[in-house]
Design a protein around this motif. Structure first.
Motif, PDB file in Angstrom:
ATOM      1  N   ALA A 126       0.831  -1.210   0.000  1.00  0.00           N
ATOM      2  CA  ALA A 126       0.000   0.000   0.000  1.00  0.00           C
ATOM      3  C   ALA A 126       0.861   1.255   0.000  1.00  0.00           C
ATOM      4  N   ARG A 127       1.948   1.221   0.753  1.00  0.00           N
ATOM      5  CA  ARG A 127       2.830   2.394   0.811  1.00  0.00           C
ATOM      6  C   ARG A 127       3.501   2.638  -0.534  1.00  0.00           C
ATOM      7  N   MET A 128       3.948   1.570  -1.171  1.00  0.00           N
ATOM      8  CA  MET A 128       4.624   1.732  -2.461  1.00  0.00           C
ATOM      9  C   MET A 128       3.648   2.232  -3.518  1.00  0.00           C
ATOM     10  N   ARG A 129       2.436   1.751  -3.484  1.00  0.00           N
ATOM     11  CA  ARG A 129       1.429   2.186  -4.450  1.00  0.00           C
ATOM     12  C   ARG A 129       1.181   3.698  -4.341  1.00  0.00           C
ATOM     13  N   LEU A 130       1.102   4.180  -3.103  1.00  0.00           N
ATOM     14  CA  LEU A 130       0.847   5.606  -2.885  1.00  0.00           C
ATOM     15  C   LEU A 130       2.088   6.452  -3.123  1.00  0.00           C
ATOM     16  N   GLY A 131       3.253   5.891  -2.832  1.00  0.00           N
ATOM     17  CA  GLY A 131       4.471   6.684  -2.859  1.00  0.00           C
ATOM     18  C   GLY A 131       5.071   6.888  -4.228  1.00  0.00           C
ATOM     19  N   LEU A 132       4.885   5.917  -5.129  1.00  0.00           N
ATOM     20  CA  LEU A 132       5.471   6.048  -6.453  1.00  0.00           C
ATOM     21  C   LEU A 132       4.556   6.876  -7.346  1.00  0.00           C
ATOM     22  N   SER A 133       5.106   7.925  -7.886  1.00  0.00           N
ATOM     23  CA  SER A 133       4.320   8.828  -8.729  1.00  0.00           C
ATOM     24  C   SER A 133       3.962   8.146 -10.049  1.00  0.00           C
ATOM     25  N   PRO A 134       2.689   8.163 -10.440  1.00  0.00           N
ATOM     26  CA  PRO A 134       2.294   7.561 -11.720  1.00  0.00           C
ATOM     27  C   PRO A 134       3.020   8.177 -12.909  1.00  0.00           C
ATOM     28  N   SER A 135       3.471   9.417 -12.764  1.00  0.00           N
ATOM     29  CA  SER A 135       4.169  10.070 -13.872  1.00  0.00           C
ATOM     30  C   SER A 135       5.586   9.545 -14.058  1.00  0.00           C
ATOM     31  N   SER A 136       6.100   8.873 -13.020  1.00  0.00           N
ATOM     32  CA  SER A 136       7.474   8.382 -13.119  1.00  0.00           C
ATOM     33  C   SER A 136       7.548   6.882 -13.326  1.00  0.00           C
ATOM     34  N   ALA A 137       6.614   6.130 -12.765  1.00  0.00           N
ATOM     35  CA  ALA A 137       6.689   4.677 -12.872  1.00  0.00           C
ATOM     36  C   ALA A 137       5.299   4.085 -12.809  1.00  0.00           C
ATOM     37  N   HIS A 138       5.133   2.985 -13.503  1.00  0.00           N
ATOM     38  CA  HIS A 138       3.902   2.206 -13.407  1.00  0.00           C
ATOM     39  C   HIS A 138       4.101   1.170 -12.303  1.00  0.00           C
ATOM     40  N   TYR A 139       3.171   1.160 -11.351  1.00  0.00           N
ATOM     41  CA  TYR A 139       3.293   0.224 -10.225  1.00  0.00           C
ATOM     42  C   TYR A 139       2.346  -0.943 -10.435  1.00  0.00           C
ATOM     43  N   PHE A 140       2.878  -2.149 -10.272  1.00  0.00           N
ATOM     44  CA  PHE A 140       2.097  -3.373 -10.436  1.00  0.00           C
ATOM     45  C   PHE A 140       2.104  -4.138  -9.118  1.00  0.00           C
ATOM     46  N   SER A 141       0.944  -4.299  -8.568  1.00  0.00           N
ATOM     47  CA  SER A 141       0.811  -4.946  -7.260  1.00  0.00           C
ATOM     48  C   SER A 141       0.568  -6.443  -7.428  1.00  0.00           C
ATOM     49  N   LEU A 142       1.535  -7.246  -7.021  1.00  0.00           N
ATOM     50  CA  LEU A 142       1.334  -8.693  -7.039  1.00  0.00           C
ATOM     51  C   LEU A 142       0.250  -9.106  -6.058  1.00  0.00           C
ATOM     52  N   ILE A 143       0.152  -8.362  -4.977  1.00  0.00           N
ATOM     53  CA  ILE A 143      -0.866  -8.692  -3.975  1.00  0.00           C
ATOM     54  C   ILE A 143      -2.265  -8.471  -4.550  1.00  0.00           C
ATOM     55  N   ASP A 144      -2.444  -7.418  -5.360  1.00  0.00           N
ATOM     56  CA  ASP A 144      -3.736  -7.215  -6.011  1.00  0.00           C
ATOM     57  C   ASP A 144      -4.042  -8.337  -6.997  1.00  0.00           C
ATOM     58  N   ILE A 145      -3.023  -8.820  -7.681  1.00  0.00           N
ATOM     59  CA  ILE A 145      -3.222  -9.877  -8.671  1.00  0.00           C
ATOM     60  C   ILE A 145      -3.555 -11.204  -8.001  1.00  0.00           C
ATOM     61  N   ILE A 146      -2.836 -11.516  -6.923  1.00  0.00           N
ATOM     62  CA  ILE A 146      -2.960 -12.836  -6.295  1.00  0.00           C
ATOM     63  C   ILE A 146      -4.054 -12.866  -5.238  1.00  0.00           C
ATOM     64  N   CYS A 147      -4.312 -11.747  -4.594  1.00  0.00           N
ATOM     65  CA  CYS A 147      -5.230 -11.722  -3.453  1.00  0.00           C
ATOM     66  C   CYS A 147      -6.456 -10.865  -3.771  1.00  0.00           C
ATOM     67  N   ASP A 148      -7.571 -11.247  -3.158  1.00  0.00           N
ATOM     68  CA  ASP A 148      -8.803 -10.499  -3.349  1.00  0.00           C
ATOM     69  C   ASP A 148      -9.736 -10.761  -2.179  1.00  0.00           C
ATOM     70  N   SER A 149     -10.326  -9.707  -1.655  1.00  0.00           N
ATOM     71  CA  SER A 149     -11.324  -9.813  -0.573  1.00  0.00           C
ATOM     72  C   SER A 149     -10.791 -10.584   0.633  1.00  0.00           C
ATOM     73  N   GLY A 150      -9.548 -10.305   1.000  1.00  0.00           N
ATOM     74  CA  GLY A 150      -9.008 -10.875   2.221  1.00  0.00           C
ATOM     75  C   GLY A 150      -8.467 -12.281   2.106  1.00  0.00           C
ATOM     76  N   THR A 151      -8.445 -12.837   0.900  1.00  0.00           N
ATOM     77  CA  THR A 151      -7.860 -14.167   0.728  1.00  0.00           C
ATOM     78  C   THR A 151      -6.973 -14.161  -0.503  1.00  0.00           C
ATOM     79  N   CYS A 152      -5.988 -15.047  -0.532  1.00  0.00           N
ATOM     80  CA  CYS A 152      -5.036 -15.105  -1.643  1.00  0.00           C
ATOM     81  C   CYS A 152      -5.180 -16.424  -2.390  1.00  0.00           C
ATOM     82  N   GLN A 153      -4.936 -16.360  -3.678  1.00  0.00           N
ATOM     83  CA  GLN A 153      -5.049 -17.528  -4.547  1.00  0.00           C
ATOM     84  C   GLN A 153      -4.062 -18.595  -4.090  1.00  0.00           C
ATOM     85  N   ARG A 154      -4.555 -19.813  -3.961  1.00  0.00           N
ATOM     86  CA  ARG A 154      -3.721 -20.898  -3.455  1.00  0.00           C
ATOM     87  C   ARG A 154      -3.118 -21.737  -4.573  1.00  0.00           C
TER      88      ARG A 154
END
Length: 646
Positions: free
Chosen positions: A583-611
């Protein structure tokens, strides 16, 4: 030096000149034991109930140092101390319950644990039998990690510390006490000061935190504090003054239980309040003051009498309940477990501890020590020749065994595809030199991208290349290597990282750079600076965030949860700090400088992670690395989400 004169041995006194104060029974010390052991049990049951419950061990160390020193002193003062008698007394005290716990743990482990964990238990039993389990756990287990709650013999580290201390301490007392003068007290003071300084220094620097917690050099001061109490002369203090000091000691311990927590550097200076509190109680509590009367109440005394058995049995019961049955001991299930621990401890005290300690003394001290040592050694050797493979095959169906088989993922072709492709320097089995000419290759007709980082970058590289055939992905990865300028690391990492970035940043053939790693909060500013440098030189920049992590290897977490029919329990072992960092990295990296890709968003959803990946393989094979199947699934999302877009 007037402050030293309250201790024996000052001036020209010898041991025979010291006042004879036979060690009488003090119920308030058993009460103090209760005040130590109950918080430890509650802490191991649920860290949130009594956040500083682990300081009960520090109280035990002070009590132990006091009682053992008094016993040795009293025997020396009448000229009948024998080293064989001392160790025989120790063996009668600790060995019977210890052996019973180890045997019961091995039997339970052979049935309830999967083979890799049973093998770890075998090592722990051997280390415990030789009183070096603190050293073993120092090298293998973070005491405050969730995985530690699953270790049935973790608590024996404190027993090892005590026994290591008592290897040399009686000999030191014999040597210095008989010479008289200041040597005995000064030697104990030196141990106290040096050990405390080492512990505080380690906690302040933040280095060697595990060694600080587990090892004798940074714990000896707590035992020495008790020893100094044992040698102190009775001091004239008013009844009221002694009562205030004793009650203050209780207050220090109780406050420590709730104000200290596992996130603080410990022991160090945070251990001083509970140690001081225990010392004040031992020194001043008696039946004439409130603290002494409270601690002498029957429930306190009775619990204190059972404290050794309670301490020895509680951790195996809690650990097996969690590990074998995935029980959440923070819920209502803890009530019957605590009752079971108490009943088991009573029978242990009544039928194991007491008979051996107070039974017939028809064996010589040498025979007691010899039989105890041989029994412990025989047990430790025998466990190394046991196996529970057959029980494992009988207990678990094929689909569960397949999950556990990924604990051996490093022996598979998929692992070699990810991490043995020549462009990942692991530091194992290589000369540590990055193969620059073989890996840094531009290809015409393809879009050239660089992925740089540590093993968390390497785990994605092959899958990304497969998913985007129009991209030539240049891989520059090394174990433990943060891909940011100025970061510390192994020499191989620094050489690889700096040479690759110096050569490629600004090269017009390079369209984009992907930074991926097992990030930590301390690297964030350096990451921002490195990203800015790449952007200034005209490259598209992507940062891949941290992967979900678990307190123990994911196949164990997944397998246990699947076997228990409680798949939702996998998230109980997720490391929450990774989500916070994401969450900190997502907020801290400026979209104008870098595209941020969250593995946690990809793997996890609604409090559980893909097994599992789509082919049924577990997503991860250790604390956080993706399997090749998991990486391919993630790579598909990354490419779709535009990781190779300009």
């Amino acid at each position: 030096m007037a402050w030293l004169r309250s201790w024996h041995g000052i001036g020209k006194a010898t041991v025979s000149d010291m006042p004879d104060r036979p060690l009488k029974y003090r119920p308030e010390i058993d009460g103090l034991r209760a005040l130590a052991v109950v918080p430890v049990v509650f802490f191991h049951a649920n860290h949130e109930w009594v956040p500083g419950g682990f300081v009960g061990v520090d109280v035990f160390f002070v009590i132990s140092g006091y009682l053992i020193t008094r016993i040795i002193h009293d025997d020396l003062s009448v000229g009948k101390f024998s080293i064989w008698t001392f160790y025989a007394r120790r063996m009668r005290r600790i060995a019977p319950v210890l052996v019973a716990v180890m045997i019961a743990t091995m039997i339970a482990g052979s049935v309830l644990l999967i083979p890799p964990l049973f093998q770890n238990l075998q090592k722990a039993v051997t280390a415990t039998a030789f009183f070096v389990s603190n050293i073993y756990f120092w090298s293998t287990v973070d005491y405050f990690a969730a995985a530690a709650d699953l270790n049935p013999l973790l608590h024996t580290w404190s027993l090892a510390v005590e026994e290591q201390f008592y290897i040399f301490f009686p000999l030191m007392m014999i040597l210095f006490a008989r010479r008289g003068g200041n040597l005995l007290v000064w030697s104990i003071i030196a141990i106290f000061v040096l050990s405390l300084a080492l512990s505080v220094g380690s906690s302040l620097s933040g280095r060697l935190s595990e060694a600080n917690f587990y090892l004798l050099p940074t714990r000896a001061w707590e035992l020495a504090a008790g020893s100094l109490l044992a040698l102190a002369r009775p001091k004239a203090v008013s009844l009221r003054g002694g009562g205030i000091l004793a009650f203050g000691g209780m207050a220090l311990i109780v406050l420590s239980l709730f104000l200290i927590n596992r996130d603080m550097p410990f022991p160090g200076y945070f251990a001083i309040p509970p140690v001081l509190g225990a010392a004040l109680i031992i020194r001043y509590a008696d039946k004439g003051n409130l603290a002494g009367r409270i601690l002498s109440l029957p429930p306190f005394v009775w619990t204190g009498l059972l404290s050794y058995s309670i301490y020895m049995w509680h951790q195996p019961v809690l650990a097996f309940s969690r590990q074998a049955f995935m029980l959440d001991t923070g819920g209502i299930v803890i009530v019957p477990l605590l009752i079971f621990i108490l009943v088991l401890s009573y029978f242990s005290w009544r039928w194991i501890e007491t008979p051996f300690r107070r039974g017939k003394r028809n064996w010589s001290s040498r025979k007691v020590v010899t039989v105890s040592v041989v029994s412990l050694a025989a047990l430790s050797i025998s466990v190394m020749f046991t196996s529970n493979d057959a029980i494992f095959r009988m207990r678990y169906p094929e689909d569960i065994r397949r999950i556990y088989s990924f604990l051996d993922y490093r022996e598979t072709d998929d692992y070699r595809t990810q991490f043995r492709n020549g462009c990942f320097v692991s530091g194992q089995g290589t000369d540590g030199n990055f193969p620059y000419d073989a890996c840094i290759v531009f290809r015409e007709g393809l879009r050239n991208y660089l992925i740089i980082g540590d093993s968390h970058a390497a785990m994605l590289a092959v899958a990304l290349s497969e998913t985007a055939p129009d991209v030539n992905l240049i891989q520059a990865t090394a174990s433990g290597c943060l891909p940011v300028l100025g970061a510390l690391g192994r020499e191989t990492c620094i050489r690889m990282r700096d040479s690759v970035l110096d050569a490629l940043i600004g090269d017009e053939r390079l369209e984009g750079v992907i930074f991926a790693a097992r990030w930590n909060a301390g690297a964030f500013k350096a990451l921002e600076a490195t990203v800015a440098l790449a952007v200034e030189n005209g490259h598209a920049v992507s940062v891949v965030g941290p992967a979900p992590e678990y307190a123990m290897d994911f196949p164990i977490v997944f397998g246990h949860a699947a076997a228990a029919g409680a798949l939702e329990q996998t998230m109980r072992f997720a490391v929450r700090e990774r989500q916070e960092l994401d969450a900190r990295m997502r907020l801290g990296l400026s979209p104008s400088s870098a595209h941020y890709f969250s593995l946690i968003d990809i793997i996890c959803d609604s409090g559980t992670c893909q097994r599992t990946a789509s082919d049924g393989d577990p997503m991860q094979f250790d604390y956080g690395h993706l399997t090749l199947s998991g990486a391919r699934e993630v790579a598909g999302h990354l490419v779709t989400d535009g990781i190779f877009s300009e």
